[in-house]
Write a protein that holds these residues in place. Sequence first.
Motif, PDB file in Angstrom:
ATOM      1  N   UNK A   1       3.791   1.558  -1.312  1.00 16.65           N
ATOM      2  CA  UNK A   1       4.334   1.747  -2.665  1.00 16.65           C
ATOM      3  C   UNK A   1       3.278   2.322  -3.610  1.00 16.65           C
ATOM      4  N   UNK A   2       2.035   1.888  -3.442  1.00 13.58           N
ATOM      5  CA  UNK A   2       0.964   2.428  -4.293  1.00 13.58           C
ATOM      6  C   UNK A   2       0.793   3.925  -4.033  1.00 13.58           C
TER       7      UNK A   2
ATOM      8  N   UNK B   1      -2.244  -3.093  -8.490  1.00 10.75           N
ATOM      9  CA  UNK B   1      -1.679  -1.786  -8.150  1.00 10.75           C
ATOM     10  C   UNK B   1      -1.994  -0.792  -9.262  1.00 10.75           C
TER      11      UNK B   1
ATOM     12  N   UNK C   1       0.846  -1.204   0.000  1.00 16.63           N
ATOM     13  CA  UNK C   1       0.000   0.000   0.000  1.00 16.63           C
ATOM     14  C   UNK C   1       0.880   1.253   0.000  1.00 16.63           C
TER      15      UNK C   1
ATOM     16  N   UNK D   1       3.107   5.909  -2.902  1.00 19.00           N
ATOM     17  CA  UNK D   1       4.309   6.591  -3.401  1.00 19.00           C
ATOM     18  C   UNK D   1       4.352   6.646  -4.928  1.00 19.00           C
ATOM     19  N   UNK D   2       3.710   5.662  -5.583  1.00 14.72           N
ATOM     20  CA  UNK D   2       3.748   5.692  -7.048  1.00 14.72           C
ATOM     21  C   UNK D   2       2.930   6.885  -7.560  1.00 14.72           C
TER      22      UNK D   2
END
Lengths: 436, 436
Positions: free
Chosen positions: B254-255, B356, B252, B257-258
């Motif tokens: 990373x999602x 994602x 989560x 942050x993406x």
Amino acid sequence: MPVFLDTRDPDFEERFRALLGTKREDSPDVDDTVAAIIADVRARGDAALIELTERFDRLRLTPETLAIGRDEVDAIIADVPEADRAALTLAAERIRAYHARQMPEDARWTDPEGATLGWRWTAVASAGLYVPGGIASYPSSVLMNAIPAKVAGVERLAICVPTPDGQVNPHVMLAARIAGVDEIYRVGGAQAIAALAYGTETIAPVDKITGPGNAYVAAAKRRVFGRVGIDMIAGPSEILVIADADNDPDWIALDLMSQAEHDKSAQSILVTDDAAFGRKVAEAVDARLQTLERRAVAGESWRDFGAVITVRDLDEAATLSDRIAPEHLELCVADPEALSARCRHAGAIFLGAWTPEAIGDYVGGPNHVLPTARSARFSSGLSVMDFVKRTTLAQMTPEALAAVGPAAERLARAESLEAHGLSVAARREKLNAPES
Amino acid sequence: MPVFLDTRDPDFEERFRALLGTKREDSPDVDDTVAAIIADVRARGDAALIELTERFDRLRLTPETLAIGRDEVDAIIADVPEADRAALTLAAERIRAYHARQMPEDARWTDPEGATLGWRWTAVASAGLYVPGGIASYPSSVLMNAIPAKVAGVERLAICVPTPDGQVNPHVMLAARIAGVDEIYRVGGAQAIAALAYGTETIAPVDKITGPGNAYVAAAKRRVFGRVGIDMIAGPSEILVIADADNDPDWIALDLMSQAEHDKSAQSILVTDDAAFGRKVAEAVDARLQTLERRAVAGESWRDFGAVITVRDLDEAATLSDRIAPEHLELCVADPEALSARCRHAGAIFLGAWTPEAIGDYVGGPNHVLPTARSARFSSGLSVMDFVKRTTLAQMTPEALAAVGPAAERLARAESLEAHGLSVAARREKLNAPES
């Protein structure tokens, strides 16, 4: 006198380009005024609306009388003649039946990799419809704007209509009633658009605003665009009639005049493959201009912007039509279907001599809010689609992610978006990890 | 630090409203500059483009080198690694397959009165796609803009992309090649938009312009709107992740942050029904922010605009989501399908923890050009629909005109549009006249 062109004339291309480039609209720069009005409504809400309405419409309101209530509408519409009520009802039914077919469908499928994809359409929750006051206060436009919204499923549909000196148009009220409008406010101009976009104590904000208006309304719509959705900014109306010699010149003259009478900036163009027929239509126009109620407006439009163009054949007519990209295109020829197939850029096509454009304004079924000023090259008339929006859907399985994930990681790297790639990689690593 | 909210907090509503109202974008007022550039390109065409490109991109062009020719593209793309080529091809195929299903259908029917009604969709003839230069020059965006246009049937698709100091992005060129782009010009900024809208000696004008850009590009698109069609004016990107405690906090994080790594104005929001899980995700974000390549940008976005919201249950999460109307909505919950049905306003929904958002940026299939800044309340992502337009069709028979004509005449009278009524009446009189 309108211009007479013939594609065989050596200077045709030059003169046709001049016709295409004619600027028909005065756009007074009202942007500063509009910005101030919007700021005032945002800051002071109802108080600003009341003050501006007193100034512009000579009407003193209170927060309680901003809305035209249900009982008041009942009283106002009681006076509408029964035949008019029946006509509005028939129009509404036909418009509703046409637009009901426009509801787009949801989709959902699973692809070979196991990804489930699709989309879902949902209605805009609330919409505001601007209705001009005075001479351009058309009940038919209320139907044309409100019915697609209600067909789409808009739960809350509010109208703003100025009522100068307190004068309310009963036909507009009846059209609103028939179309299922939920709220009506006696507010006009840029202040109405500001209220719909930002809300006041009495008027809740909406998500989308449609409807025609003067330069102030248009400027206000441009300004609130982004905060809310808006429909197109409509320019003056236009018609292109392609007619062969087998037509009654008076019918064609009336079709041209039904556009010209809207506005002195309206434009009516006849394209014919018979120069003599073109002259007969022009004579018929002159005859009608002797007696038409709105002959001053229609005459000025015809004189300043009207055109009669003679072409070698109907293929040439179709080519010219696509360069004009007319709002309304009437095909009064032996095989209108075949000619229609050759005309690509037009807001609405009326096929055959028994389909005068005025039918489309009221009871045809299709919408009469159409792209003007050559914008039919890239846009469409108002429809249910203006009141719905699409949410795309995607669901991957672990297998689907294993199949397409590496490509996503590769592209993320090419775009220097590391976290994008990691969000996929972290999941793929879990797939590759030994079972716990 | 991002904001931490809990719907049980007494000041939640106030703080949530503040979050909703946060202004994330500096919009410098470049309108005068842009107006001057557009006027210059209209007046001097190629010469203006060449001069402006020398000034802004430090690149000396001639009319002959404005375009990047086929051979030049061949040479530029030769260096792209095979794996990147394969990834772009896979992405293109998936995007094409998804968008091919969006082609709307024509309709034609005859109603009980004998009127034949319907509509027809046709493609916009030409479109221009703006591709930013530098860091935001994304090959994936070329695919996302160009493929829907080509699926729609746009015959002529031109790209304008700035190439500062002559630097051309090979992945962008390859994406253009794979997507079937017809023309590429090394021109950027407001001057590129002016050239696409009005044309120059070398660049023919287009009917529709899409694609992201900086403040100058956005202001130019607003200015040429009406002359040509434009897509939305996109704001900074956003994601809302609804996740329960059964998720890996790092996934989560990373999602979130993406999204954050795109832009310091981007916004990433987590909504969870478990406050402890929310804290774990925030810790995982902090850990990732130690090492991410774009940690400066992502960190600033997360600190200034990030949020972790704890809700009582998923129903509350759906309600908040609809108030936010997020561009991207990720549903990492046990039953994403059920939760999805309760979320009405979102540009794109990603269902389940195996989806994602980054998949949707590249290889999911749905478009990644989506409505930002709460505009999912009233608008949709880019699609084939942006490159087609509808012409409505109506054909009356004498009988149909007899049936509905009187209502049209009645309404024309109510609107004081006499010629409208006469154009119908003249035809009806012919019906009533004794046969000749």
